[in-house]
Design a protein around this motif. Structure first.
Motif, PDB file in Angstrom:
ATOM      1  N   PRO A  35     -21.325  15.445 -45.215  1.00 58.10           N
ATOM      2  CA  PRO A  35     -20.789  16.683 -44.649  1.00 58.10           C
ATOM      3  C   PRO A  35     -20.620  16.649 -43.128  1.00 58.10           C
ATOM      4  O   PRO A  35     -20.236  17.651 -42.535  1.00 58.10           O
ATOM      5  CB  PRO A  35     -21.835  17.724 -45.054  1.00 58.10           C
ATOM      6  CG  PRO A  35     -23.118  16.945 -45.096  1.00 58.10           C
ATOM      7  CD  PRO A  35     -22.731  15.566 -45.590  1.00 58.10           C
ATOM      8  N   TYR A  36     -20.902  15.505 -42.498  1.00 54.86           N
ATOM      9  CA  TYR A  36     -20.848  15.402 -41.042  1.00 54.86           C
ATOM     10  C   TYR A  36     -19.749  14.459 -40.580  1.00 54.86           C
ATOM     11  O   TYR A  36     -19.485  13.451 -41.208  1.00 54.86           O
ATOM     12  CB  TYR A  36     -22.191  14.907 -40.489  1.00 54.86           C
ATOM     13  CG  TYR A  36     -23.342  15.820 -40.817  1.00 54.86           C
ATOM     14  CD1 TYR A  36     -23.564  16.976 -40.079  1.00 54.86           C
ATOM     15  CD2 TYR A  36     -24.195  15.537 -41.871  1.00 54.86           C
ATOM     16  CE1 TYR A  36     -24.624  17.821 -40.383  1.00 54.86           C
ATOM     17  CE2 TYR A  36     -25.252  16.376 -42.180  1.00 54.86           C
ATOM     18  CZ  TYR A  36     -25.456  17.522 -41.432  1.00 54.86           C
ATOM     19  OH  TYR A  36     -26.506  18.348 -41.736  1.00 54.86           O
ATOM     20  N   ALA A  37     -19.152  14.809 -39.445  1.00 52.72           N
ATOM     21  CA  ALA A  37     -18.161  13.949 -38.809  1.00 52.72           C
ATOM     22  C   ALA A  37     -18.524  13.825 -37.334  1.00 52.72           C
ATOM     23  O   ALA A  37     -18.989  14.791 -36.715  1.00 52.72           O
ATOM     24  CB  ALA A  37     -16.763  14.538 -38.951  1.00 52.72           C
TER      25      ALA A  37
ATOM     26  N   VAL B 110     -20.206  17.215 -36.059  1.00 57.37           N
ATOM     27  CA  VAL B 110     -19.739  18.474 -36.635  1.00 57.37           C
ATOM     28  C   VAL B 110     -20.149  18.545 -38.097  1.00 57.37           C
ATOM     29  O   VAL B 110     -19.917  17.605 -38.862  1.00 57.37           O
ATOM     30  CB  VAL B 110     -18.204  18.589 -36.505  1.00 57.37           C
ATOM     31  CG1 VAL B 110     -17.693  19.868 -37.158  1.00 57.37           C
ATOM     32  CG2 VAL B 110     -17.789  18.527 -35.047  1.00 57.37           C
ATOM     33  N   HIS B 111     -20.759  19.665 -38.467  1.00 59.95           N
ATOM     34  CA  HIS B 111     -21.063  19.944 -39.874  1.00 59.95           C
ATOM     35  C   HIS B 111     -19.778  20.516 -40.458  1.00 59.95           C
ATOM     36  O   HIS B 111     -19.414  21.660 -40.203  1.00 59.95           O
ATOM     37  CB  HIS B 111     -22.227  20.935 -39.971  1.00 59.95           C
ATOM     38  CG  HIS B 111     -22.628  21.243 -41.357  1.00 59.95           C
ATOM     39  ND1 HIS B 111     -22.444  22.485 -41.915  1.00 59.95           N
ATOM     40  CD2 HIS B 111     -23.204  20.467 -42.310  1.00 59.95           C
ATOM     41  CE1 HIS B 111     -22.892  22.472 -43.150  1.00 59.95           C
ATOM     42  NE2 HIS B 111     -23.359  21.259 -43.416  1.00 59.95           N
TER      43      HIS B 111
ATOM     44  N   GLN C 103     -31.401  17.466 -38.249  1.00 63.09           N
ATOM     45  CA  GLN C 103     -32.026  16.188 -37.950  1.00 63.09           C
ATOM     46  C   GLN C 103     -32.381  15.463 -39.239  1.00 63.09           C
ATOM     47  O   GLN C 103     -32.334  16.032 -40.325  1.00 63.09           O
ATOM     48  CB  GLN C 103     -33.265  16.401 -37.073  1.00 63.09           C
ATOM     49  CG  GLN C 103     -32.899  16.864 -35.677  1.00 63.09           C
ATOM     50  CD  GLN C 103     -34.104  17.145 -34.796  1.00 63.09           C
ATOM     51  OE1 GLN C 103     -35.252  17.050 -35.230  1.00 63.09           O
ATOM     52  NE2 GLN C 103     -33.843  17.515 -33.550  1.00 63.09           N
ATOM     53  N   ARG C 104     -32.704  14.189 -39.122  1.00 59.20           N
ATOM     54  CA  ARG C 104     -33.073  13.317 -40.239  1.00 59.20           C
ATOM     55  C   ARG C 104     -31.881  13.062 -41.178  1.00 59.20           C
ATOM     56  O   ARG C 104     -32.063  12.810 -42.362  1.00 59.20           O
ATOM     57  CB  ARG C 104     -34.251  13.887 -41.037  1.00 59.20           C
ATOM     58  CG  ARG C 104     -35.476  14.208 -40.200  1.00 59.20           C
ATOM     59  CD  ARG C 104     -36.463  13.056 -40.235  1.00 59.20           C
ATOM     60  NE  ARG C 104     -37.706  13.342 -39.559  1.00 59.20           N
ATOM     61  CZ  ARG C 104     -37.944  13.090 -38.274  1.00 59.20           C
ATOM     62  NH1 ARG C 104     -37.015  12.600 -37.509  1.00 59.20           N
ATOM     63  NH2 ARG C 104     -39.126  13.323 -37.745  1.00 59.20           N
ATOM     64  N   GLN C 105     -30.672  13.138 -40.611  1.00 65.99           N
ATOM     65  CA  GLN C 105     -29.455  12.845 -41.363  1.00 65.99           C
ATOM     66  C   GLN C 105     -28.737  11.616 -40.802  1.00 65.99           C
ATOM     67  O   GLN C 105     -27.627  11.316 -41.205  1.00 65.99           O
ATOM     68  CB  GLN C 105     -28.488  14.043 -41.305  1.00 65.99           C
ATOM     69  CG  GLN C 105     -29.065  15.354 -41.767  1.00 65.99           C
ATOM     70  CD  GLN C 105     -29.429  15.340 -43.240  1.00 65.99           C
ATOM     71  OE1 GLN C 105     -28.665  14.841 -44.066  1.00 65.99           O
ATOM     72  NE2 GLN C 105     -30.588  15.855 -43.579  1.00 65.99           N
ATOM     73  N   GLY C 106     -29.361  10.964 -39.805  1.00 62.71           N
ATOM     74  CA  GLY C 106     -28.751   9.802 -39.174  1.00 62.71           C
ATOM     75  C   GLY C 106     -27.744  10.147 -38.094  1.00 62.71           C
ATOM     76  O   GLY C 106     -27.020   9.266 -37.607  1.00 62.71           O
ATOM     77  N   LEU C 107     -27.692  11.418 -37.685  1.00 68.73           N
ATOM     78  CA  LEU C 107     -26.687  11.828 -36.697  1.00 68.73           C
ATOM     79  C   LEU C 107     -26.951  11.240 -35.318  1.00 68.73           C
ATOM     80  O   LEU C 107     -26.016  10.848 -34.618  1.00 68.73           O
ATOM     81  CB  LEU C 107     -26.604  13.356 -36.623  1.00 68.73           C
ATOM     82  CG  LEU C 107     -26.104  14.031 -37.892  1.00 68.73           C
ATOM     83  CD1 LEU C 107     -26.173  15.550 -37.766  1.00 68.73           C
ATOM     84  CD2 LEU C 107     -24.689  13.581 -38.211  1.00 68.73           C
ATOM     85  N   GLY C 108     -28.217  11.176 -34.907  1.00 67.99           N
ATOM     86  CA  GLY C 108     -28.538  10.578 -33.613  1.00 67.99           C
ATOM     87  C   GLY C 108     -28.076   9.135 -33.547  1.00 67.99           C
ATOM     88  O   GLY C 108     -27.503   8.688 -32.551  1.00 67.99           O
ATOM     89  N   THR C 109     -28.304   8.396 -34.622  1.00 71.39           N
ATOM     90  CA  THR C 109     -27.874   7.002 -34.681  1.00 71.39           C
ATOM     91  C   THR C 109     -26.351   6.912 -34.609  1.00 71.39           C
ATOM     92  O   THR C 109     -25.802   6.079 -33.885  1.00 71.39           O
ATOM     93  CB  THR C 109     -28.397   6.336 -35.965  1.00 71.39           C
ATOM     94  OG1 THR C 109     -29.827   6.367 -35.925  1.00 71.39           O
ATOM     95  CG2 THR C 109     -27.910   4.901 -36.093  1.00 71.39           C
ATOM     96  N   ARG C 110     -25.663   7.749 -35.349  1.00 70.29           N
ATOM     97  CA  ARG C 110     -24.201   7.718 -35.339  1.00 70.29           C
ATOM     98  C   ARG C 110     -23.640   8.092 -33.970  1.00 70.29           C
ATOM     99  O   ARG C 110     -22.672   7.481 -33.498  1.00 70.29           O
ATOM    100  CB  ARG C 110     -23.657   8.647 -36.428  1.00 70.29           C
ATOM    101  CG  ARG C 110     -23.924   8.084 -37.819  1.00 70.29           C
ATOM    102  CD  ARG C 110     -23.636   9.048 -38.931  1.00 70.29           C
ATOM    103  NE  ARG C 110     -22.227   9.445 -38.967  1.00 70.29           N
ATOM    104  CZ  ARG C 110     -21.771  10.395 -39.770  1.00 70.29           C
ATOM    105  NH1 ARG C 110     -22.589  11.044 -40.585  1.00 70.29           N
ATOM    106  NH2 ARG C 110     -20.488  10.702 -39.759  1.00 70.29           N
TER     107      ARG C 110
END
Length: 144
Positions: free
Chosen positions: A11-13, A55-56, A88-95
């Motif tokens: 659900p994230y871009a 973005v969600h 958080q904990r969705q890998g967004l920081g890494t991406r």
């Protein structure tokens, strides 16, 4: 659904742009970061070298950000990395970091200095960052 249709489960871009000043302030606050004056945010954001937002997509809400400031030649400073706690904990920081790192790799000349101030132990090391001590020490001061 035909074979040519894609099933999207993420659900994230990550989008290559800066957040709006209000969003920037909201994300910093939600992530527990030191607040910045709105005047400073409005003046500073346009001077960024590069930025991305997470973005969600179901809500079109910006839930994460990161940017690079510097002179685009000798110094690149990774700044304002934040992901809203609800996402958080969705890998967004890494991406986000992967996009910032790609910008540096594509644009920085040899021997450019890339730095950041880490407030999360063990995260930035995976991207090759290491503490500066004992060779140097980080310092700061705030304006009144």
């Amino acid at each position: 659904m035909s074979d040519s249709e894609e099933t999207r489960t993420d659900p994230y871009a990550i989008r290559k742009r800066l957040p709006e000043p209000e969003t920037f302030a909201r994300l910093r606050e939600a992530a527990g970061m030191t607040p910045r004056s709105f005047e400073g945010i409005e003046r500073g954001l346009p001077h960024s070298l590069y930025g991305v937002v997470a973005v969600h997509e179901p809500t079109d809400e910006v839930v994460g950000m990161g940017r690079i400031v510097g002179d685009d030649g000798t110094v690149y400073h990774i700044s304002d990395m934040a992901v809203h706690p609800d996402h958080q904990r969705q890998g967004l920081g890494t991406r986000i970091m992967e996009h910032l790192e790609a910008y540096v790799e594509e644009t920085a000349p040899p021997n450019a200095y890339v730095n950041l101030l880490a407030d999360v132990d063990g995260f930035y090391e995976q991207f090759g960052y290491e503490e500066t001590r004992p060779a140097s020490k980080g310092m700061y001061r705030r304006t009144e």
